[in-house]
Design an enzyme around this catalytic site. Sequence first.
Site, PDB file in Angstrom:
ATOM      1  N   GLU A  48     -75.984  14.875 -61.420  1.00 18.55           N
ATOM      2  CA  GLU A  48     -74.737  14.205 -61.041  1.00 18.55           C
ATOM      3  C   GLU A  48     -74.319  13.262 -62.168  1.00 18.55           C
ATOM      4  O   GLU A  48     -75.136  12.507 -62.694  1.00 18.55           O
ATOM      5  CB  GLU A  48     -74.967  13.419 -59.743  1.00 18.55           C
ATOM      6  CG  GLU A  48     -73.712  12.734 -59.241  1.00 18.55           C
ATOM      7  CD  GLU A  48     -73.898  12.168 -57.840  1.00 18.55           C
ATOM      8  OE1 GLU A  48     -74.385  12.890 -56.947  1.00 18.55           O
ATOM      9  OE2 GLU A  48     -73.555  10.990 -57.660  1.00 18.55           O
TER      10      GLU A  48
ATOM     11  N   GLY B  46     -66.470   8.805 -48.787  1.00 14.31           N
ATOM     12  CA  GLY B  46     -66.208   7.960 -49.947  1.00 14.31           C
ATOM     13  C   GLY B  46     -66.407   6.494 -49.640  1.00 14.31           C
ATOM     14  O   GLY B  46     -66.431   6.073 -48.477  1.00 14.31           O
ATOM     15  N   ASP B  47     -66.614   5.747 -50.706  1.00 14.49           N
ATOM     16  CA  ASP B  47     -66.706   4.293 -50.592  1.00 14.49           C
ATOM     17  C   ASP B  47     -65.307   3.718 -50.728  1.00 14.49           C
ATOM     18  O   ASP B  47     -64.565   4.066 -51.637  1.00 14.49           O
ATOM     19  CB  ASP B  47     -67.616   3.734 -51.693  1.00 14.49           C
ATOM     20  CG  ASP B  47     -69.080   3.957 -51.366  1.00 14.49           C
ATOM     21  OD1 ASP B  47     -69.432   3.895 -50.170  1.00 14.49           O
ATOM     22  OD2 ASP B  47     -69.864   4.208 -52.291  1.00 14.49           O
TER      23      ASP B  47
HETATM   24  C1  LIG Z   1     -75.031  12.668 -52.946  1.00 10.86           C
HETATM   25  C2  LIG Z   1     -73.993  11.562 -52.755  1.00 10.86           C
HETATM   26  C3  LIG Z   1     -72.853  11.566 -53.561  1.00 10.86           C
HETATM   27  C4  LIG Z   1     -71.869  10.576 -53.394  1.00 10.86           C
HETATM   28  N1  LIG Z   1     -70.746  10.604 -54.204  1.00 10.86           N
HETATM   29  C5  LIG Z   1     -69.770   9.682 -54.022  1.00 10.86           C
HETATM   30  C6  LIG Z   1     -68.552   9.728 -54.783  1.00 10.86           C
HETATM   31  O1  LIG Z   1     -68.381  10.585 -55.650  1.00 10.86           O
HETATM   32  N2  LIG Z   1     -67.604   8.809 -54.529  1.00 10.86           N
HETATM   33  C7  LIG Z   1     -67.737   7.824 -53.569  1.00 10.86           C
HETATM   34  O2  LIG Z   1     -66.820   7.027 -53.380  1.00 10.86           O
HETATM   35  N3  LIG Z   1     -68.885   7.767 -52.834  1.00 10.86           N
HETATM   36  C8  LIG Z   1     -69.898   8.661 -53.026  1.00 10.86           C
HETATM   37  N4  LIG Z   1     -71.034   8.602 -52.258  1.00 10.86           N
HETATM   38  C9  LIG Z   1     -71.192   7.515 -51.281  1.00 10.86           C
HETATM   39  C10 LIG Z   1     -70.542   7.857 -49.930  1.00 10.86           C
HETATM   40  O3  LIG Z   1     -69.172   8.115 -50.086  1.00 10.86           O
HETATM   41  C11 LIG Z   1     -70.775   6.670 -49.015  1.00 10.86           C
HETATM   42  O4  LIG Z   1     -72.129   6.566 -48.670  1.00 10.86           O
HETATM   43  C12 LIG Z   1     -69.876   6.587 -47.794  1.00 10.86           C
HETATM   44  O5  LIG Z   1     -70.023   5.289 -47.227  1.00 10.86           O
HETATM   45  C13 LIG Z   1     -70.210   7.610 -46.698  1.00 10.86           C
HETATM   46  O6  LIG Z   1     -69.847   8.865 -47.067  1.00 10.86           O
HETATM   47  P1  LIG Z   1     -70.281  10.146 -46.154  1.00 10.86           P
HETATM   48  O7  LIG Z   1     -69.678  11.314 -46.795  1.00 10.86           O
HETATM   49  O8  LIG Z   1     -71.727  10.113 -45.907  1.00 10.86           O
HETATM   50  O9  LIG Z   1     -69.486   9.769 -44.820  1.00 10.86           O
HETATM   51  P2  LIG Z   1     -69.635  10.249 -43.303  1.00 10.86           P
HETATM   52  O10 LIG Z   1     -70.544  11.400 -43.170  1.00 10.86           O
HETATM   53  O11 LIG Z   1     -68.253  10.370 -42.778  1.00 10.86           O
HETATM   54  O12 LIG Z   1     -70.346   8.987 -42.653  1.00 10.86           O
HETATM   55  C14 LIG Z   1     -69.812   7.674 -42.840  1.00 10.86           C
HETATM   56  C15 LIG Z   1     -70.152   6.770 -41.669  1.00 10.86           C
HETATM   57  O13 LIG Z   1     -69.355   7.130 -40.556  1.00 10.86           O
HETATM   58  C16 LIG Z   1     -70.165   7.489 -39.456  1.00 10.86           C
HETATM   59  N5  LIG Z   1     -69.575   8.688 -38.878  1.00 10.86           N
HETATM   60  C17 LIG Z   1     -69.282   9.841 -39.513  1.00 10.86           C
HETATM   61  N6  LIG Z   1     -68.765  10.741 -38.676  1.00 10.86           N
HETATM   62  C18 LIG Z   1     -68.707  10.124 -37.471  1.00 10.86           C
HETATM   63  C19 LIG Z   1     -68.290  10.518 -36.190  1.00 10.86           C
HETATM   64  N7  LIG Z   1     -67.794  11.731 -35.960  1.00 10.86           N
HETATM   65  N8  LIG Z   1     -68.401   9.621 -35.177  1.00 10.86           N
HETATM   66  C20 LIG Z   1     -68.890   8.402 -35.385  1.00 10.86           C
HETATM   67  N9  LIG Z   1     -69.324   7.964 -36.582  1.00 10.86           N
HETATM   68  C21 LIG Z   1     -69.229   8.814 -37.604  1.00 10.86           C
HETATM   69  C22 LIG Z   1     -71.543   7.776 -40.029  1.00 10.86           C
HETATM   70  O14 LIG Z   1     -72.577   7.435 -39.125  1.00 10.86           O
HETATM   71  C23 LIG Z   1     -71.608   6.882 -41.233  1.00 10.86           C
HETATM   72  O15 LIG Z   1     -72.090   5.617 -40.889  1.00 10.86           O
HETATM   73  C24 LIG Z   1     -72.045   9.555 -52.411  1.00 10.86           C
HETATM   74  C25 LIG Z   1     -73.206   9.557 -51.623  1.00 10.86           C
HETATM   75  C26 LIG Z   1     -74.178  10.540 -51.789  1.00 10.86           C
HETATM   76  C27 LIG Z   1     -75.434  10.511 -50.944  1.00 10.86           C
END
Ligand SMILES: Cc1cc2nc3c(=O)[nH]c(=O)nc-3n(C[C@H](O)[C@H](O)[C@H](O)COP(=O)(O)OP(=O)(O)OC[C@H]3O[C@@H](n4cnc5c(N)ncnc54)[C@H](O)[C@@H]3O)c2cc1C
Length: 308
Positions: A28, A119-120
């Site tokens: 990455e 995303g963050d």
């Molecule tokens: C391998 C990897 C690559 C990453 N790359 C990036 C990047 O390029 N750019 C960036 O900005 N960030 C990146 N991140 C960080 C990531 O975007 C953050 O951790 C973000 O806060 C959560 O993203 P997620 O896709 O896990 O979200 P989700 O899977 O949507 O989860 C986010 C939160 O919402 C809750 N949630 C999700 N769905 C539901 C639902 N249906 N009902 C209730 N609660 C729900 C989950 O419990 C969790 O607490 C990366 C993380 C990892 C592990």
Amino acid sequence: MIIPLDPAGPRGPAHAPASQRPVRVSFEVFPPKSATADAELWPVLGKLAALGPEFVSVTCGAGGGTRGRTEGVVQRLRQETGAAPAAHLTCIGVDRGEIGEALAGYWRAGVRHIVALRGDPPGGPGAPFTPVADGFANATELVAAVARAAPFEISVAAYPETHPESPSAAHDIDVLKAKRDAGATRALTQFFFDPDAFFRFVDRAEAAGLDLPIVPGILPVSNVAAARRMAATCGAAFPDRYDRLFDGLDEDPETRRLLASALAVELCGKLHDQGFRNFHFYTLNRADLSYAVCRALGLRPAPAAQAA
Ligand SMILES: Cc1cc2nc3c(=O)[nH]c(=O)nc-3n(C[C@H](O)[C@H](O)[C@H](O)COP(=O)(O)OP(=O)(O)OC[C@H]3O[C@@H](n4cnc5c(N)ncnc54)[C@H](O)[C@@H]3O)c2cc1C
């Protein structure tokens, strides 16, 4: 310990026993922020690409702000290194129409792998997330849209030590299952330093019947202060042992690098011993540490790349 699921459980495809499965890695990188950083990135990518990674993924900055630069690196990656690119796509600051356009653009450009994330938010990890009007509320909704758009490979995020906003570890597994059901084909984990935290997570996933390969995310640490900060924002435990090992080495980057690769080799060795063969490296746009760990895992540059 756990028996691998068949055909594709959390430990990856179980078509053959672990001893016969090759090590596969992915890397990455983030889009460089300056012309100098950009010039430095391409030799790094050339060196890493020579190891024949499954893919090289390009992040999308907090707030979705680097999307243009992400697209630029993804396109160039394919053309210049031959590595299969994976584009990170987040829900931050974009509506469904814009996501649709980005996906169509990637597909037209030959990109076949999306890392689909919520995303963050612009305030960084931990800041409150509010979707834009007609935007996606979470990664699950985005995964479904990616799967509808074209037959992309879809990776998603997973959290061995639980996502900071998640109410429980069980909820995290439910979210991962929802992402799987929406079309995710692989989970890449947040980095961690305690292999047992990862094994417990895989145990929970297997107990819940999750049939999705879970690939451990590896962050080789050479800057302890920065790594501790990153770990704190994403909820990964930072081992006291690392503090002790790196104590007094602030002015000694060479010893820090040697230690960093030794620790990452040790971590990957423990995962390998338990049958894991896929590893996703957070390279921080540097080749040296990830490359050394890959060598220790048995990877070598392809003969053509060695001759070049
Ligand atoms: C391998 C990897 C690559 C990453 N790359 C990036 C990047 O390029 N750019 C960036 O900005 N960030 C990146 N991140 C960080 C990531 O975007 C953050 O951790 C973000 O806060 C959560 O993203 P997620 O896709 O896990 O979200 P989700 O899977 O949507 O989860 C986010 C939160 O919402 C809750 N949630 C999700 N769905 C539901 C639902 N249906 N009902 C209730 N609660 C729900 C989950 O419990 C969790 O607490 C990366 C993380 C990892 C592990």
